[in-house]
Design a protein around this motif. Structure first.
Motif, short mmCIF file in Angstrom:
data_model
loop_
_atom_site.label_atom_id
_atom_site.label_comp_id
_atom_site.label_asym_id
_atom_site.label_seq_id
_atom_site.Cartn_x
_atom_site.Cartn_y
_atom_site.Cartn_z
N ALA A 130 -4.27 -14.62 -81.09
CA ALA A 130 -4.41 -14.19 -79.70
C ALA A 130 -5.85 -13.74 -79.49
CB ALA A 130 -3.45 -13.04 -79.42
N PRO A 131 -6.36 -13.88 -78.26
CA PRO A 131 -7.78 -13.58 -78.03
C PRO A 131 -8.17 -12.17 -78.47
CG PRO A 131 -6.81 -14.60 -76.10
CD PRO A 131 -5.69 -14.35 -77.05
N ASN A 132 -7.28 -11.20 -78.26
CA ASN A 132 -7.67 -9.81 -78.49
C ASN A 132 -6.93 -9.12 -79.63
OD1 ASN A 132 -9.64 -9.72 -76.40
ND2 ASN A 132 -7.94 -9.78 -74.94
N ALA A 133 -6.45 -9.93 -80.57
CA ALA A 133 -5.79 -9.33 -81.74
C ALA A 133 -6.19 -10.15 -82.96
CB ALA A 133 -4.28 -9.37 -81.56
N ALA B 20 -16.74 -4.29 -82.91
CA ALA B 20 -17.11 -4.79 -81.58
C ALA B 20 -18.03 -3.80 -80.87
CB ALA B 20 -15.86 -5.04 -80.74
N ARG B 21 -17.70 -2.51 -81.00
CA ARG B 21 -18.52 -1.49 -80.33
C ARG B 21 -19.92 -1.44 -80.96
NH1 ARG B 21 -19.82 3.40 -81.67
NH2 ARG B 21 -18.33 3.55 -83.39
N LEU B 22 -19.98 -1.51 -82.29
CA LEU B 22 -21.28 -1.47 -82.96
C LEU B 22 -22.11 -2.69 -82.60
CD1 LEU B 22 -20.20 -0.12 -86.46
CD2 LEU B 22 -21.68 1.05 -84.79
N TYR C 23 -12.64 -13.34 -87.36
CA TYR C 23 -13.14 -11.95 -87.26
C TYR C 23 -14.56 -12.00 -86.72
CZ TYR C 23 -9.24 -11.76 -90.50
OH TYR C 23 -8.02 -11.93 -91.09
N PHE C 24 -14.71 -12.63 -85.55
CA PHE C 24 -16.07 -12.93 -85.08
C PHE C 24 -16.88 -11.68 -84.79
CE2 PHE C 24 -13.44 -12.94 -81.23
CZ PHE C 24 -14.18 -12.13 -80.39
N GLU C 25 -16.20 -10.57 -84.46
CA GLU C 25 -16.96 -9.34 -84.19
C GLU C 25 -17.75 -8.93 -85.43
OE1 GLU C 25 -13.74 -9.81 -83.60
OE2 GLU C 25 -13.15 -9.02 -81.63
N VAL C 26 -17.12 -9.10 -86.61
CA VAL C 26 -17.78 -8.74 -87.85
C VAL C 26 -18.91 -9.72 -88.16
CG1 VAL C 26 -17.45 -8.51 -90.35
CG2 VAL C 26 -15.71 -7.63 -88.76
#
Ligand SMILES: [Fe+2]
Ligand SMILES: [Fe+2]
Lengths: 274, 387
Positions: free
Chosen positions: B80-83, B124-126, B186-189
């Protein structure tokens, strides 16, 4: 020839042929059919080898099918088409002129030059020419035929001849060009025939293309299993889908021989232009 | 019957988009009438339908039926896009998280495919914070501000900058290597590690430019310094590398950069130290966040992390550790002059820096769940090279 291996003959008109049949080989193996293939550089050699018993089933061009069928009959034997691609049913070819050409109909081609594909191409040469001949325009008598021979012996499987004829049309070297209906769409999209730059003046009747051909001495059980597996291939299966995409079909259909009448008449009238 | 109007638009100029759209609105087997005035429409529609597996009937106007062969039958959703999932499948590959993937996609060898190995909710925040804080080395640093500095102090700055360049380069190599190993699920990472690498690239640039501001050569690079960094570059495991680099190394560097900020002899050095320290704080924060999560999920990881410090300590036992020239340069920078009293003050400042580094390391080790006593012992084993 070991009895348990089903051997197929095919013509190597493009390097992708190896990818396709290596892929199918693995899929057949997984489904319990020991399958292998031999490649020929031309259909004439393949038909000869088939009659000589070098393999069990031929992946034949429509012209090779007729050649095999006739050679079999001459030897008192029988040929059969067991399966074909869905995309090989009910094709048509078209005869195209430049949009600004004064040529409006087939009759106007009298005295002109018509570009065709390879001499042995059913779709780009033989069928368009029989269409014109039966309309009263005998090739080389009523109009000039300019052949664009790419890879003779491969029965027009390579698209190069049709594309060369289309280019020659746009460059004014010929007055009309012949091609399969789908290639007119392809050439228009890719810009070889800029959209709106050409006009279709004739469309042939429908005809069928390639089939898997067997002779009457083929091992029945192996051929039945091969046919059954072919017809069971599903486009939804991610293992075979890339192979079906490469081979240009969605589903294998049972073979039929009702779609070769036009080509038969062309073969009777012109023979094979080599 | 459903009808699609193409007007004068041919299939050779995009008409197939309208036809496809019309077909998606009927069930397989149902008919759609195609209406249009393009001269080749019938010929092209026949060819198009044949190649797409849609039965075609030209006899009664241009009527086509939707075929039942679909490329995306059996397709799978890439999460899912956000999980995020606990273990990202190899065949999701490069597909966007939440995309629908055609079955049969190739398997990619992303080593870091388990959530516990890489994930931090803070990533994501970082990343957003880091992206917003990117500074332009050309304009963010007051390069034109040429304060007169005694030769010996300038030499000390050049030596410290030379040391920083090689340390930043190690951090760049390590971040970018692991950025390419993280499963794109885990694209944020992945983004954060890439941004970290970009930060390090800027750090390398500004330290180098500061070193060459008044000199034509850089300073000394020692065997001990490079040996220490090589153990980082050679560490194949993300958790170990991240622990040694971010939690311990960059953590210590934070104190070093603020030390430089305090004792900088010129505004250029001062601003460089401030901006790079801000970036480093993010790098440290991510290291602590994902290893904190990882050690909570897998408490045995702590033992492996401790072992990594011991291993590195043993490997470096025979080396000199921190380049003595760097240490002396730091003392001189804090001293600001050659008088014994000034040097004594500088010496004290560097002692206090080392205490700060140690305290910071112990605090971060405790955040990863190490007991105070163990944290103290492990911090003491950290490389004398700081990074
Ligand atoms: Fe850095
Ligand atoms: Fe960093």
């Amino acid at each position: 020839m070991a009895n348990e291996t089903l051997l197929m003959g095919a013509v190597a008109y493009d390097p992708k042929v190896v990818t396709i049949w290596d892929g199918f080989l693995a899929w057949f193996a997984k489904n319990g059919l020991d399958f292998d293939f031999v490649l020929y550089s031309n259909y004439e050699r393949q038909v000869e080898a088939h009659l000589a018993g070098h393999f069990h089933v031929a992946w034949n061009s429509p012209l090779a099918w007729l050649q095999a069928e006739r050679a079999a009959k001459a030897a008192g034997r029988e040929a059969r088409a067991i399966a074909m691609r869905d995309t090989d049913c009910d094709l048509t070819s078209v005869i195209v002129v430049r949009a600004d050409s004064p040529i409006q109909s087939v009759e106007d081609l009298a005295g002109k030059t018509v570009g065709v594909g390879a001499g042995d191409s059913p779709q780009a040469t033989m069928i368009p020419l029989i269409h014109l001949a039966e309309a009263g325009l005998e090739p080389n008598e009523k109009f000039d035929v300019r052949r664009f021979d790419v890879l003779l012996g491969k029965h027009g499987d390579h698209i190069g001849g049709e594309r060369d004829a289309a280019r020659a049309l746009m460059q004014g070297e010929v007055d009309a060009a012949c091609m399969i209906d789908g290639n007119h769409l392809l050439f228009s999209k890719e810009g070889t025939l800029p959209s709106g730059a050409t006009r279709i003046i004739a469309q042939t009747g429908t005809y069928d293309h390639c089939n898997f051909t067997v002779l009457d001495d083929a091992p029945t059980a192996l051929i039945d299993r091969f046919t059954e597996l072919l017809l069971s291939m599903r486009y939804e299966d991610p293992v075979v889908r890339p192979l079906l995409d490469l081979e240009g079909l969605k589903v294998w259909k049972p073979g039929r021989t009702s779609g070769y009448a036009l080509l038969e008449r062309a073969l009777d009238r012109f023979g094979v232009l080599t | 019957m459903n009808t699609v109007e193409l007007g004068a638009l041919g299939l050779d100029r995009g008409g197939h988009l309208l036809v496809k759209r019309a077909l998606t609105r009927v069930e397989p087997g149902e008919a759609v009438r195609v209406v249009g005035s393009a001269p080749e429409l019938a010929v092209h529609l026949r060819a198009w339908c044949r190649s797409r597996g849609h039965p075609f009937a030209a006899e009664d106007g241009l009527i086509i039926r939707r075929g039942d062969v679909e490329r995306y039958n059996g397709a799978e959703s890439a999460g899912a896009p956000n999980a995020v999932v606990d273990d990202a499948p190899a065949t999701w590959g490069l597909a966007a998280r939440g995309a629908t993937i055609e079955a049969g996609a190739p398997a990619f060898d992303f080593v870091l495919h388990a959530k516990d190995d890489v994930w931090a909710d803070e990533a994501a925040r970082l990343y957003a914070q880091g992206a917003a804080s990117q500074w332009d080395p050309a304009t963010a640093i007051p390069w034109g501000d040429a304060t007169e500095i005694p030769d010996a102090i300038e030499d000390a700055v050049v030596q410290v900058m030379t040391y920083l360049v090689e340390n930043e380069t190690a951090a760049l190599v390590v971040s970018s290597r692991f950025a390419a190993q993280v499963h794109p699920h885990y694209f944020e990472v992945m983004q954060l590690l890439a941004l970290n690498a970009a930060d390090e690239a800027r750090h390398v640039e500004v330290f180098r430019r500061r070193a060459l501001m008044k000199r034509e050569r850089l300073g000394l690079s020692s065997v001990g310094g490079q040996a220490s960094l090589k153990t980082l570059v050679d560490e194949p495991d993300f958790a170990m590398a991240s622990f040694l680099l971010s939690v311990l190394g960059e953590g210590s560097f934070l104190a070093l950069l603020w030390f430089l900020h305090t004792h900088a002899p010129d505004p250029v050095t001062k601003e460089i130290a401030r901006l790079t320290a801000q970036d480093e704080a993010r790098h440290v924060a991510f290291g602590v966040a994902h290893l904190g999560r990882h050690t909570t999920a897998d408490p045995a990881l702590r033992g492996r992390l401790a072992a990594a410090i011991h291993r590195r300590h043993d490997a470096l036992a025979h080396t000199a550790g921190l380049n003595e020239e760097v240490f002396d340069a730091l003392v001189l920078l804090a001293a600001g002059a050659w008088t014994p009293a000034a040097i004594s003050q500088g010496w004290d400042a560097v002692q206090s820096l080392e205490r700060d580094m140690d305290l910071g390391r112990r605090r971060r080790l405790e955040r990863l769940g190490f007991e105070a006593e163990e944290a103290e012992a492990l911090s003491a084993l950290h490389t004398r090279n700081f990074m």
